[in-house]
Design a protein around this motif. Structure first.
Motif, short mmCIF file in Angstrom:
data_model
loop_
_atom_site.label_atom_id
_atom_site.label_comp_id
_atom_site.label_asym_id
_atom_site.label_seq_id
_atom_site.Cartn_x
_atom_site.Cartn_y
_atom_site.Cartn_z
N THR A 79 -0.37 16.31 -25.12
CA THR A 79 -0.73 15.66 -26.38
C THR A 79 -1.87 14.67 -26.16
O THR A 79 -2.00 14.08 -25.08
N SER A 90 4.17 15.64 -23.09
CA SER A 90 3.89 14.21 -23.32
C SER A 90 4.68 13.34 -22.35
O SER A 90 5.08 12.23 -22.70
N TYR A 133 -0.67 11.23 -24.96
CA TYR A 133 -0.28 11.18 -23.55
C TYR A 133 -1.51 11.16 -22.63
O TYR A 133 -1.58 10.36 -21.69
#
Length: 301
Positions: free
Chosen positions: A56, A126, A59
């Protein structure tokens, strides 16, 4: 099988934390097993878009920002096992890039073995975990899927690759097969974890008891994984090659010998599907012997 090319480099020393099991020292130790005359090439760097195929944006930004905030020669723990330095974001990009480089090389008829760090198979979309920051095998598979319909990942690390499983759990384009020691970190990888939605049936877990030998691994690879791989008909097999399944590894309790890892590699090479190997774990004294055995087996498959 084609000659093996090793992808590695000294730059991984910039991600290092004294006293931790996962340091540059273990990579140097592993690389000491590379047979004389083996082709060795430097890694290339992935870019942000490569990471975003499996991780993501929040992240990726967090890892980049926290790494950039650290002073030189200091390490900071993201969780009880996983650390970063001021160079870790960059080094993880090099590791991910080597994964992409490996799958491209495999498509071109080379058998690549990326001896890189940090490892990746515990990193989720993530999340960091178990020494892993970005999931190199997942990044490599996602890159390969831009030109291939299907990719298989076979993970023989002693620990289950929870991150790889999570990333592809709902996908029918990646077959994830993991053979690992049961009832240890990270606590995932049960047989009933088989994928969900379109991905149901495309996750195969084979937890084995402590003390398992080549005979046990042979049964899993030949009777479970290879038939599934052949039915799946992938254009590429990525091996998450963690040699912590060796009998002398301090982080596992299996009974494999170095030559046994070469045997596992030869099993997976036998169908003639392009292979790309990526280093995951491996912390014991006989790790170099296993690296040599894997390369020898692949060059004579």
């Amino acid at each position: 099988m084609s000659p093996v090319t090793v992808i590695t480099g000294d730059l991984f020393r910039l991600h290092d934390c004294r006293g931790h099991p996962e340091t540059q020292e273990r990579l140097v130790h592993a690389c000491s097993g590379i047979p004389e005359g083996t082709s060795i090439v430097a890694p290339v760097m992935a870019d942000r878009e490569d990471l975003l195929r499996v991780h993501t944006p929040v992240y990726v930004d967090m890892i980049e920002d926290r790494s950039a905030a650290l002073p030189e020669h200091r390490c900071q723990y993201l969780d009880p096992d996983t650390y970063i330095t001021c160079h870790s974001f960059e080094i993880a990009l090099w590791a991910a890039g080597a994964g992409i480089q490996s799958v491209r090389a495999a498509r071109d008829g080379v058998t690549p073995f990326a001896l890189i760090r940090p490892p990746g198979h515990h990193a989720g979309s993530s999340s960091h975990l178990g020494f892993c920051i970005f999931n190199t095998a997942a990044v490599a598979a996602a890159s390969a899927l831009r030109t291939l319909d299907r990719v298989a990942i076979v993970d023989w690390d002693v620990h289950h690759g929870n991150g790889t499983q999570e990333i592809f759990y709902f996908s029918d384009r990646v077959l994830y097969c993991s053979v690992h020691q049961e009832y240890i970190f990270p606590g995932t990888g049960r047989r009933e974890e088989r994928g969900a939605g379109p991905g149901e049936g495309y996750t195969l877990n084979a937890p084995l008891p402590a003390g398992s030998t080549l005979a046990d691994y042979r049964t899993v690879i030949l009777d479970q994984f290879l038939p599934a791989v052949l039915r799946f008909d992938p254009g590429l097999i990525i091996i998450s090659a963690g040699q912590d399944c060796l009998s002398d590894d301090p982080l596992g309790n299996m009974a494999l010998r170095p030559d046994d890892l070469g045997t596992l590699a030869s099993f997976l090479a036998a169908p003639g599907i392009p292979l790309a190997l990526l280093l995951e774990g491996g912390y014991g004294p006989s790790h170099p012997e296993a690296i040599a055995a894997i390369i020898h087996a692949l060059e004579h498959a």
